[in-house]
Design a protein around this motif. Structure first.
Motif, short mmCIF file in Angstrom:
data_model
loop_
_atom_site.label_atom_id
_atom_site.label_comp_id
_atom_site.label_asym_id
_atom_site.label_seq_id
_atom_site.Cartn_x
_atom_site.Cartn_y
_atom_site.Cartn_z
N GLU A 1 0.24 -3.14 -12.63
CA GLU A 1 1.46 -3.08 -11.83
C GLU A 1 2.44 -4.20 -12.22
O GLU A 1 3.60 -4.17 -11.82
N THR B 1 -3.91 -5.14 -8.88
CA THR B 1 -4.12 -4.59 -10.22
C THR B 1 -3.14 -5.23 -11.20
O THR B 1 -2.01 -5.56 -10.84
N LEU C 1 3.12 4.27 -1.99
CA LEU C 1 3.12 4.88 -3.31
C LEU C 1 4.12 4.18 -4.21
O LEU C 1 5.23 3.84 -3.79
N ASP C 2 3.71 3.95 -5.46
CA ASP C 2 4.53 3.32 -6.49
C ASP C 2 4.84 1.85 -6.21
O ASP C 2 5.68 1.25 -6.87
N SER C 3 4.17 1.26 -5.23
CA SER C 3 4.34 -0.16 -4.96
C SER C 3 3.52 -0.99 -5.94
O SER C 3 2.46 -0.56 -6.41
N ARG C 4 3.99 -2.21 -6.20
CA ARG C 4 3.19 -3.14 -7.00
C ARG C 4 2.10 -3.79 -6.15
O ARG C 4 1.19 -4.43 -6.68
N ARG D 1 0.79 -1.23 0.00
CA ARG D 1 0.00 0.00 0.00
C ARG D 1 0.83 1.29 0.00
O ARG D 1 0.31 2.37 0.29
N GLN E 1 -0.68 -2.86 -4.28
CA GLN E 1 -1.69 -1.88 -3.92
C GLN E 1 -2.78 -2.51 -3.06
O GLN E 1 -2.84 -3.72 -2.89
N GLY E 2 -3.64 -1.67 -2.50
CA GLY E 2 -4.69 -2.16 -1.60
C GLY E 2 -5.56 -3.20 -2.25
O GLY E 2 -5.97 -4.18 -1.61
#
Length: 282
Positions: A109, A106, A97-100, A95, A102-103
């Motif tokens: 990514e 997706t 920023l710019d992480s693969r 979670r 995400q919450g």
């Protein structure tokens, strides 16, 4: 060789630790449902699914899995990492920023193991059915698995997909419903009663079985093995998986309060104390 029950149990405990630490680190995420499905996803990936080395989106010649209730991404990410799809150390970016990670998972990514974006609930079964039919066209005899929340059945296009699956005899799919009876605003019966989910699936001509002890690894292995034996016989297969939200952490169980809430420092320490590290923290 497939891991034995003790090895699966050890991995389950470590995945629980991953979930708790990931959510705590960013004070955001969904620990309740993630903890409830830990035994199931660990067993599915480590013991049941026929997986190839590496990852490609075509998924030809292997079983596929689609997570529909994408908010339980912490357990999904942990199981993927500890099954070799990407480095376990990357869990520390959950979670950010710019992480693969995400919450909600997706595809843009490019995270190995993630086949669909699943932020909007109620869409995953439709995608899984498309993949299952593609396997039939390709004469690929592998199975497509999907996971859905019980509250998720209240929305999206689930029932259109459920109707379609039996009408088109998509019999190479196993859809599992996480029956924990809870969602973000309370129990499913309080929010929107659905009656007998078994009766509904059977009315749509699915083959339905139940795993009453959905947090027991042995029961999950037996149930998934049974489900696999029912594929290829003209009907889609549904597993009703009875789980406990927040399983493995005493103060997170028997309540919907931890659907989408992170533990504070003291709560994290208590939760980790109930799940002593079996492998190694990221």
């Amino acid at each position: 060789m497939k891991p034995n029950t003790q090895q699966l149990s050890d991995l389950t405990i470590q995945v629980r630790r991953d979930i708790l630490r990931m959510v705590h680190a960013v004070n955001s995420g969904h620990p309740g449902g993630s903890l409830g499905c830990t035994e199931f996803l660990v067993t599915l990936y480590q013991n049941i699914m026929d997986r190839k080395e590496g990852f490609d989106m075509d998924g030809i010649g292997e079983d596929l899995f689609f997570l529909s209730n994408g908010h339980i991404s912490p357990v999904f990410y942990s199981v993927l990492a500890r099954s070799g799809y990407f480095p376990v150390s990357e869990l520390a970016t959950f979670r950010l920023l710019d992480s693969r990670l995400q919450g909600h998972p997706t595809t843009h990514e490019g995270l190995p193991g993630v086949r669909i974006a699943s932020g909007s609930l109620g869409q995953g079964l439709s995608v899984a059915l498309g993949a299952a039919q593609a396997k039939k066209l390709n004469k690929d005899n592998h199975i497509v698995y999907s996971l859905h929340g019980d509250g998720e059945l209240q929305e999206g296009q689930n029932w259109e997909a459920i109707m379609y699956a039996s009408a088109k005899k998509v019999d190479n799919i196993i859809a599992t419903i996480d029956l924990n009876g809870k969602q973000i605003d309370g129990t499913t019966d309080e929010v929107l009663p659905m009656g007998s989910i078994r009766a509904k699936f059977e009315a749509f001509d699915w083959d339905v079985l139940e795993i009453k002890e959905g947090n027991s690894i042995d029961a999950i292995i037996a149930g998934l093995t049974d489900a696999k034996s029912r594929t290829g016989k003209g009907k889609p297969v549904c597993i009703l998986l009875h789980t406990e939200m927040g399983n493995g952490v005493d103060f997170m169980m028997h309540t919907h309060a931890w659907h989408g809430k992170a533990p504070n420092n003291d709560q994290l320490a208590s939760a980790l104390g109930q799940n002593i590290s079996t492998l190694a923290d990221y």
